[in-house]
Design an enzyme around this catalytic site. Structure first.
Site, PDB file in Angstrom:
ATOM      1  NE  ARG A  37      -3.360   0.215   2.743  1.00 40.91           N
ATOM      2  CZ  ARG A  37      -3.286   0.328   4.074  1.00 40.91           C
ATOM      3  NH1 ARG A  37      -3.048  -0.721   4.821  1.00 40.91           N
ATOM      4  NH2 ARG A  37      -3.458   1.500   4.660  1.00 40.91           N
ATOM      5  CG  ASN A  38       5.264   3.264   0.590  1.00 36.92           C
ATOM      6  OD1 ASN A  38       5.465   4.036  -0.335  1.00 36.92           O
ATOM      7  ND2 ASN A  38       5.728   3.468   1.816  1.00 36.92           N
ATOM      8  CB  ALA A  39       1.781   5.971  -2.850  1.00 34.50           C
ATOM      9  CB  THR A 137       5.265   7.293  -0.692  1.00 34.15           C
ATOM     10  OG1 THR A 137       6.358   6.618  -0.066  1.00 34.15           O
ATOM     11  CG2 THR A 137       5.769   8.390  -1.626  1.00 34.15           C
TER      12      THR A 137
END
Length: 167
Positions: A37-39, A137
């Site tokens: 889920r880290n962008a 992020t």
């Protein structure tokens, strides 16, 4: 103490992105920004127009654009993955890294905690390098992905284009 990763870089790196230290998931995977889920990687893929299907492609995408990636922390104690949970920290030798990378012109902090740790532990701001703090992020930082992408794009694209014109 937990240990961070080695930097991703070349001698020609002109941009350095600094995080704090690997999350629990990233440490388990032995990959920068390994949490699904880290962008970070989707943002890089969007900005730099490259594939990120595997970790090698992620490295290649950064290196092809003269972007280095590292963390402020070499070793640390932390419960969980939250940036607020650090109890002990040892910094990477970023002063030496910056001095050895003579093409380096921009350092981008992935979140306020990275910038704060750098200021407190390193405090080295050469006049030839521009410093900018960007929104984290991390999925814990709730700013909309579109807003994160816009700010990251502005911080990366315009300076890279300017650096390419200088070459």
């Amino acid at each position: 103490m937990l240990k961070g990763f080695a930097p991703i870089h070349t001698a020609n790196s002109s941009v350095l992105i600094l995080g704090t230290g690997p999350s629990v998931v990233s440490s388990l995977k032995q990959q920068y920004y390994g949490h699904e889920r880290n962008a970070f990687w989707p943002i890089m893929a969007s900005i730099l127009a490259g594939p990120i299907e595997n970790y090698e492609q992620k490295w290649d995408l950064l290196l092809a654009n003269d972007i280095a990636l590292w963390d402020v922390l070499a070793q640390f104690e932390r419960k969980g993955s939250a940036d607020s949970a650090y109890t002990e920290v040892i910094a990477n030798d970023l002063r030496q890294f910056i001095d050895e990378h003579t093409q380096l012109r921009i350092i981008l902090f992935n979140g306020k905690k990275a910038a704060d740790l750098y200021r407190r532990l390193i405090g080295y701001y050469p006049v030839t390098v521009q410093f900018e703090t960007l929104p984290s992020t991390s999925p814990a930082y709730t700013l909309d992905i579109g807003q994160k992408l816009k700010l990251w794009r502005e911080a990366i694209i315009h300076p890279i284009q300017s650096l390419q014109k200088e070459s």
